[in-house]
Design a protein around this motif. Structure first.
Motif, short mmCIF file in Angstrom:
data_model
loop_
_atom_site.label_atom_id
_atom_site.label_comp_id
_atom_site.label_asym_id
_atom_site.label_seq_id
_atom_site.Cartn_x
_atom_site.Cartn_y
_atom_site.Cartn_z
N HIS A 1 15.52 -2.06 -0.83
CA HIS A 1 16.49 -1.63 0.18
C HIS A 1 15.94 -0.51 1.06
N ILE B 1 12.30 0.91 1.55
CA ILE B 1 11.41 1.84 0.83
C ILE B 1 10.57 2.60 1.85
N MET C 1 11.42 4.20 -9.49
CA MET C 1 12.29 3.24 -8.81
C MET C 1 13.37 2.72 -9.74
N HIS D 1 15.56 0.88 -5.12
CA HIS D 1 15.58 2.17 -4.42
C HIS D 1 14.58 3.12 -5.08
N GLN E 1 13.98 6.55 -6.51
CA GLN E 1 14.84 7.61 -7.04
C GLN E 1 14.24 8.99 -6.79
#
Lengths: 350, 292
Positions: A20, A22, A207, A211, A213
């Motif tokens: 989504h 990166i 990740m 997403h 993190q």
């Protein structure tokens, strides 16, 4: 050698978006490790960098050049696969030299390059063997050699150590790190093993569900996790999470203990404390409970403590004189080792 | 203590002498019996073929396995007959070319269906598979009409074209390519090989056992093919061995001793093909056992 940049990278399979947006910049010569649980999108990201998966949205730049629409061979990358992908019908020499088949080099130059790589990997004596005559570690070195021989701008490693036993994995980890220090190429390494990530990376990319993190050095992600996921994912055993309520600068744990809250917050807060930082020594008394299990590790012993309302927590005790199972203990932690997270969002409170 | 006594090696065992053989149980006897019967069923036709090839015409219809007056006259006659060499050559050319084409085309299509993702891939595979359900007898008429239209009657091409690619071979190769990890293909792609080079350099050597099996099947199938070569050929020189052998004799009298002699000689190439390719199959089995 080259930089690598991911810009709003999106990947969609049919109608399901798995990555989504990166964003990441990898510096020239940097060793970056992508880590996360299965299905988090780390391997997909790596395969997109390699050109083995199409880019749905965003862009990938290697050495400042956008490579979205370039074939894998034109991206100046080399990849080491999880199952080595060394060809069983070819000798080690042919396997290592396979990447030079399309290179515009004379045969003597190719042979010299193969010998040079074999020497770096300490495989000169194995060049005439077939893969089935090699151990797991040697096969992995052949796979690395095949990647090295082309001297690519970026090395990509897709969980290359996961098929090795624990001892060999530790050894290969060290060898790859030494190799990076020696050749200095940019490396993107994917693993689900947080120990591999911590020990090898210049920076770790954590990740989850497509997403990122957190991106940071091993020390940053360990000592300053961005959220509860990172806090629990990095470090073994996982960080203890204790439910608490913040009010007027004081945090009251469900176990009844209170702690000064350095961050501004009111309402439900999660207090995180690593098992390494929780024990019978000095500090703020956090929880009290009964020892249910002991796990001797030699120099220290892990103790599992049932705190009743707060559930079970893990702490470290002295390896020589750990508390007995069933003993009532009070577990303490130093205030500087405590982590505070918003209980609703999971984000760290600062 | 009793257990210790049982597992302690005896002096005979230590000296390398054989342990006493266990008496066979009823299950083993039945298995051996079934294997023996199976062996007899398979060997008898070959034994009768060789036996008949060594008999004089008047003895052909005697069921005795050992000829009363063995003779190699039939072999001399067949080998001195110029037609036999022409048929033998025709069969060799047709079986060899068809085998090579099947290895190339079946593996190319199998590889494509296995390793590439494109719309309609599954439908194409099912369509190819569905042709397995159509018997050869139904296809010979359209094949014949095609051959007639294109002027392929009584030519090598006419005999060979229906078998240059087979649905079975495509299916076999696709299934074997499934066992080739995608990582091999992707690694070669990163190393700069084009798709044809990857197929030939990386994928094909990894499915050698399947190629060997396919080669044996196709060669034997074409070597023994009868109906289509009989229909598509007109001139005696274009006959294949099975068609040519059946022409020994006339309507009144079939020369079985000559047919059997020709058949016995014609088994030699099939044995050679099998001996060449079987080692790949056995090696494939051994390699599969060593994996992991």
């Amino acid at each position: 050698m080259a930089t690598l940049a991911l810009r709003d990278l999106v990947k969609t399979y049919d109608k399901t978006e798995v990555l989504h947006g990166i964003n990441l910049d990898v510096a020239d010569g940097e060793f970056v490790v992508f880590v996360g649980p299965s299905g988090c999108g780390k391997s997909t990201t790596l395969r997109m960098i390699a050109g083995l998966e199409e880019v749905t949205g965003g862009s990938i730049e290697i050495g400042g050049r956008q490579v979205n629409n370039l074939e894998p061979k034109d991206r100046d990358i080399a990849m080491v696969f999880q199952n080595y992908a060394i060809y069983p019908h070819m000798s080690v020499r042919k396997n290592i030299g396979f990447g030079l088949r399309t290179a515009k080099m004379s045969k003597p130059d190719k042979e010299a390059r193969i010998d040079e790589v074999a020497a770096i990997l300490d495989m000169t004596d194995l060049l005439d063997r077939k893969p089935n005559q090699l151990s797991g570690g040697q096969r992995q070195r052949v796979a690395i050699g095949r990647a090295m021989v082309r001297d690519p701008a970026v090395f990509l490693f897709d969980e290359p150590l996961s098929n090795l036993d624990a001892q060999l994995r530790t050894q290969m980890r060290l060898e790859i790190k030494k190799l990076h220090q020696r050749v200095g190429n940019t490396i993107v390494f994917v693993t689900h093993d947080q120990v591999e990530a911590m020990t090898m990376a210049d920076r770790i990319v954590i990740m989850k569900d497509g997403h990122i993190q957190q991106v940071g050095t091993p020390a940053e992600v360990y000592h300053s996790p961005a959220n509860t996921f990172v806090a629990r994912f990095i470090g073994a055993p996982s960080m203890n999470m204790l439910p608490a309520t913040a009010s007027g600068g004081v945090l009251r744990l469900d176990t009844g203990s209170t702690v000064d809250l350095p961050a501004r917050a009111d309402g439900p807060v999660t207090l995180g404390v690593r098992p390494d930082d929780l024990g019978l020594g000095e500090g703020v008394a956090l929880v009290r409970g009964k020892v249910t299990v002991r796990e001797p590790l030699g120099p220290e012993t892990l103790i599992y403590v049932d705190t009743g309302a707060g559930g079970e927590v893990i702490a470290k005790a002295d390896g020589r004189t750990p508390p007995e199972v069933g003993a009532e203990v009070t577990l303490n932690a130093k205030p500087e080792n405590l982590h505070f997270f918003d209980a609703n969002t999971g984000q760290a409170l600062t | 203590m009793a257990v210790v006594e049982e597992i302690r090696p005896t002096s005979e065992a230590l000296l390398g002498t054989k342990p006493p053989r266990k008496p066979a149980n009823m299950g083993q006897i039945i298995r051996w019996l079934l294997l023996f019967i199976g062996g007899i069923v398979m060997v008898m036709p070959i034994a009768y073929m060789i036996s008949t090839s060594l008999k004089w015409p008047h003895e052909v219809y005697n069921v005795n396995l050992i000829p009363e007056e063995p003779t190699i006259e039939n072999y001399t006659y067949v080998l001195e007959d110029g037609r036999f060499y022409a048929w033998f050559l025709n069969s060799i050319v047709i079986a060899t070319v068809t085998t090579i084409c099947n290895i190339l085309f079946d593996s190319l299509v199998g590889y494509t269906l296995c390793k590439f993702r494109f719309p309609g891939r599954y439908i194409i595979f099912i369509a190819i598979l569905s042709t397995l359900m159509i018997p050869t007898e139904m296809l010979v008429i359209p094949w014949y009409l095609m051959s007639q239209q294109f002027g392929w009657l009584d030519t090598y091409w006419g005999i060979m074209f229906p078998g240059l690619m087979t649905a079975f071979g495509t299916f076999l190769m696709k299934q074997f390519f499934e066992t080739v990890p995608d990582d091999f293909i992707e690694a070669a792609r990163i190393d700069g090989l084009n798709e044809l080079q990857i197929w030939w350099t990386v994928a094909m050597p990894l499915v050698k056992p399947a190629l060997a099996a396919l080669a044996i099947f196709v060669f034997l199938g074409n070597w023994t093919a009868f109906i289509w070569p009989l229909i598509v050929t007109n001139s005696v020189e274009m006959y294949t061995l099975p068609v040519g052998l059946s022409s020994f004799g006339d309507e009144a009298d079939v020369a079985w001793e000559l047919i059997m002699t020709g058949a016995a000689i014609s088994t030699i190439p099939t044995l050679v093909v099998f001996l060449i390719f079987q080692r790949f199959i056995i090696r494939g089995v051994v390699m599969a056992g060593l994996k992991g």
